[in-house]
Write an enzyme that holds these catalytic residues in place. Structure first.
Site, PDB file in Angstrom:
ATOM      1  N   GLY A 165       0.788  -1.230   0.000  1.00 32.32           N
ATOM      2  CA  GLY A 165       0.000   0.000   0.000  1.00 32.32           C
ATOM      3  C   GLY A 165       0.819   1.279   0.000  1.00 32.32           C
ATOM      4  O   GLY A 165       0.263   2.365  -0.116  1.00 32.32           O
ATOM      5  N   LYS A 201      -5.497  -0.689 -13.846  1.00 29.16           N
ATOM      6  CA  LYS A 201      -6.902  -0.311 -13.679  1.00 29.16           C
ATOM      7  C   LYS A 201      -7.201  -0.382 -12.182  1.00 29.16           C
ATOM      8  O   LYS A 201      -6.772  -1.314 -11.506  1.00 29.16           O
ATOM      9  CB  LYS A 201      -7.781  -1.295 -14.441  1.00 29.16           C
ATOM     10  CG  LYS A 201      -9.251  -1.144 -14.176  1.00 29.16           C
ATOM     11  CD  LYS A 201      -9.976  -0.619 -15.388  1.00 29.16           C
ATOM     12  CE  LYS A 201     -11.439  -0.386 -15.075  1.00 29.16           C
ATOM     13  NZ  LYS A 201     -11.909   0.858 -15.701  1.00 29.16           N
ATOM     14  N   ARG A 292       8.367 -13.779   2.313  1.00 33.15           N
ATOM     15  CA  ARG A 292       8.663 -13.958   3.736  1.00 33.15           C
ATOM     16  C   ARG A 292       7.565 -14.783   4.395  1.00 33.15           C
ATOM     17  O   ARG A 292       6.525 -15.020   3.783  1.00 33.15           O
ATOM     18  CB  ARG A 292       8.701 -12.589   4.419  1.00 33.15           C
ATOM     19  CG  ARG A 292       7.354 -11.885   4.316  1.00 33.15           C
ATOM     20  CD  ARG A 292       7.223 -10.618   5.134  1.00 33.15           C
ATOM     21  NE  ARG A 292       5.871 -10.102   5.101  1.00 33.15           N
ATOM     22  CZ  ARG A 292       5.364  -9.310   4.166  1.00 33.15           C
ATOM     23  NH1 ARG A 292       6.118  -8.928   3.138  1.00 33.15           N
ATOM     24  NH2 ARG A 292       4.113  -8.892   4.218  1.00 33.15           N
TER      25      ARG A 292
HETATM   26  C1  MV4 Z   1      -5.064  -2.256  -5.908  1.00 35.38           C
HETATM   27  C2  MV4 Z   1      -6.365  -1.863  -5.537  1.00 35.38           C
HETATM   28  C3  MV4 Z   1      -7.272  -1.634  -6.533  1.00 35.38           C
HETATM   29  N1  MV4 Z   1      -6.922  -1.786  -7.823  1.00 35.38           N
HETATM   30  N2  MV4 Z   1      -4.756  -2.403  -7.197  1.00 35.38           N
HETATM   31  C4  MV4 Z   1      -3.130  -2.104  -1.555  1.00 35.38           C
HETATM   32  C5  MV4 Z   1      -1.976  -2.851  -1.005  1.00 35.38           C
HETATM   33  C6  MV4 Z   1      -1.255  -3.413  -2.162  1.00 35.38           C
HETATM   34  N3  MV4 Z   1      -0.814  -4.736  -1.846  1.00 35.38           N
HETATM   35  C7  MV4 Z   1      -2.229  -3.384  -3.279  1.00 35.38           C
HETATM   36  N4  MV4 Z   1      -3.342  -2.606  -2.852  1.00 35.38           N
HETATM   37  C8  MV4 Z   1      -4.381  -2.356  -3.681  1.00 35.38           C
HETATM   38  N5  MV4 Z   1      -4.115  -2.503  -5.013  1.00 35.38           N
HETATM   39  C9  MV4 Z   1      -5.686  -2.163  -8.133  1.00 35.38           C
HETATM   40  N6  MV4 Z   1      -5.364  -2.304  -9.418  1.00 35.38           N
HETATM   41  C10 MV4 Z   1      -6.660  -1.727  -4.196  1.00 35.38           C
HETATM   42  C11 MV4 Z   1      -5.666  -1.967  -3.255  1.00 35.38           C
HETATM   43  C12 MV4 Z   1      -6.079  -1.828  -1.894  1.00 35.38           C
HETATM   44  C13 MV4 Z   1      -6.064  -2.897  -1.022  1.00 35.38           C
HETATM   45  C14 MV4 Z   1      -5.589  -4.161  -1.391  1.00 35.38           C
HETATM   46  C15 MV4 Z   1      -5.568  -5.200  -0.517  1.00 35.38           C
HETATM   47  C16 MV4 Z   1      -6.035  -5.006   0.776  1.00 35.38           C
HETATM   48  C17 MV4 Z   1      -6.489  -3.790   1.172  1.00 35.38           C
HETATM   49  C18 MV4 Z   1      -6.513  -2.724   0.284  1.00 35.38           C
HETATM   50  C19 MV4 Z   1      -6.983  -1.485   0.703  1.00 35.38           C
HETATM   51  C20 MV4 Z   1      -7.009  -0.450  -0.167  1.00 35.38           C
HETATM   52  C21 MV4 Z   1      -6.535  -0.600  -1.464  1.00 35.38           C
END
Ligand code: MV4
Length: 459
Positions: A165, A201, A292
């Site tokens: 994030g 996207k 990890r």
């Molecule tokens: C995203 C997404 C929406 N669309 N990618 C946040 C942490 C990172 N590992 C990837 N994340 C996100 N990537 C796309 N293309 C929304 C998030 C995201 C999220 C992902 C997993 C768990 C919680 C989250 C909280 C907000 C945004």
């Protein structure tokens, strides 16, 4: 076989690793900062060496001091736990040079998967679905605009060196894209010393589903099912469960196969996690890999019966995985609540301090991983995780009930904790139905705010 291992970590994960070492008859060497003199991991290890000041940069991140301790303590291997040096390629290389085994992946795997844009390209090569977006990094504004229009807004700009994030920016139109692109590049350069970014996207409130995998040095690889980590606040996971209530057996099979394909494409060694986003139409997309052991690994241990730390150690010793995919059986349901020294009433602000009374729950289906005890002082220098409560049942209903029962008998006095928050989640009708996504906590907290504040927020 290793006779002696250094644990380059602290807190609950250091305790967790020492426990498995003891069961395997391996001696343990703990390292600690001056803030952790009274920590349980120092007491439980066979030997302990102080490596510096409370600040991580002056102790747990000091490679030379840890390697010196390893030399003095005559260990054959180092377990890095999570955080600190766990995903540091330089450290893994330094261990190799000192002829000490790093219990984890090879430096090459750490570098390949540590770069999120490269990991994405590797997934494409392996035929694993990724979110529509750029092929590799974008350095040019015109190219960024072209791709954003092609995949259609909203889009998200991510730092190649980011993850978890950090270094992300969402854009809804051309104007905000240009700003997001410039800001993301600048922030990435400042935070990671690498300005590389890529575009995807943007998926609105997806579910976060991750697959636990293991690979050995002989080409053997298995996945151990998934964890649903959608219950998080500002990228801090709060509750995880396995299996995910969102997956059908058929979808689980397809996602598990995709995770394994990626592992086999790169010949990954050790424990790792393949992260996917799942959209409302049940389409899944690879987003990143963690190289990890993760905080939430116990829910996987609960439903598979596998000791993941033991497997990491066996793999690092060059042993073959003792089982294949057919032998992996998922049984029952597990829920983990992270108990943090934080005030959920006050934006989850960290609240370190003295634990005047500590009475964790027990009984059937309850596991506690913690380094705390009566009178323990939670230092202000580290993450606020003080315990993990992992509850197991024959099915999800039983796991939820056991979790509630265990939360009710978990007494901590002296500092506020996230226990009341976890209780609220277990009682939420949508959580009980398994109906939640990454927007869940925000919605739950909005509903719990004082009605007056709520009015003002609408205003
Ligand atoms: C995203 C997404 C929406 N669309 N990618 C946040 C942490 C990172 N590992 C990837 N994340 C996100 N990537 C796309 N293309 C929304 C998030 C995201 C999220 C992902 C997993 C768990 C919680 C989250 C909280 C907000 C945004």
């Amino acid at each position: 076989m290793f006779e002696r291992i250094l644990i380059a970590n602290r807190g609950e994960i250091a305790v967790r690793i020492i426990r498995t070492c003891k069961e395997l008859g391996i001696e343990t060497l703990a390292v600690y900062s001056t803030a952790d003199v009274d920590s349980l991991h120092v007491q439980l290890a066979d030997q302990a060496i102080c490596i510096g000041n409370p600040s991580p940069a002056e102790s747990y991140l000091m490679m030379d001091r840890i390697l010196s301790a390893a030399e003095v303590g005559d260990v054959e291997a180092i377990h890095p736990g999570y955080g600190f040096l766990a995903e540091n390629q330089q450290f893994a290389e330094a261990c190799e040079r000192c002829n000490i085994r790093f219990i984890g992946p090879t430096p090459d795997h750490m570098r390949l998967m540590g770069d999120k844009s490269e990991a994405r390209a590797t997934a494409v090569k392996a035929g694993v679905p990724v979110v529509p977006g750029s092929e590799g990094e974008i350095t040019d504004e015109k190219e960024a605009l072209r791709i954003a229009r092609e995949i259609e807004y909203p889009v998200i700009i991510k730092a190649s060196a980011g993850g978890g994030g950090r270094g992300m920016r969402v854009a809804h139109n051309d104007a905000s894209l240009l700003l997001a692109f410039r800001t993301a590049r600048r922030e990435a350069e400042q935070s990671f010393g690498n300005a590389g970014v890529y575009i995807e996207k943007y998926l609105e409130n997806p579910r976060h589903i991750e697959f636990q995998i293991l690979g050995d040095m002989h080409g053997g690889a298995v996945h151990l099912g998934e964890r649903d980590c959608s219950i998080q606040r500002r990228h801090q996971k709060l509750i995880e469960e396995a299996p995910s209530p969102a997956l059908s057996p058929e979808l689980r099979k397809r996602m598990g196969r995709a995770a394994l394909k990626l592992v086999q494409e790169v010949g990954y060694v050790s424990a790792g996690t393949i992260e996917f986003l799942l959209d409302a139409s049940n389409r899944f997309y690879f987003i990143e890999m963690n190289t990890r052991i993760q905080v939430e690994h116990p829910v996987t241990e609960a439903i598979t019966g596998v000791d993941l730390i033991r497997e990491q150690i066996r793999i690092a010793q060059g042993q073959k995985l003792g089982f294949d995919q057919r032998a992996v059986q998922i049984r029952g349901h597990a829920i983990e609540c992270r108990v943090n020294a934080e005030d959920p009433q006050n934006k989850f602000m960290p609240r370190p301090g003295r634990i005047d009374f500590w009475a964790p729950p027990g009984g059937r289906g309850v596991r506690i991983d913690s380094h705390c005890y009566n009178g323990y002082k939670v230092p202000p220098n580290y993450d606020s995780l003080i315990a993990k409560l992992i509850c197991f049942g024959d099915d999800r209903t039983e796991a939820v009930r056991t979790t509630l029962r265990a939360l009710d008998e978990f007494f901590v006095e002296g500092i506020p904790t996230t226990i009341p928050f976890a209780r609220a989640v277990m009682c939420d009708p949508n959580f009980i139905k398994g109906n939640y996504d990454t927007g869940f906590v925000e919605t739950l907290l909005r509903g719990q705010l004082d009605p007056v504040v709520r009015e003002e927020k609408r205003g």
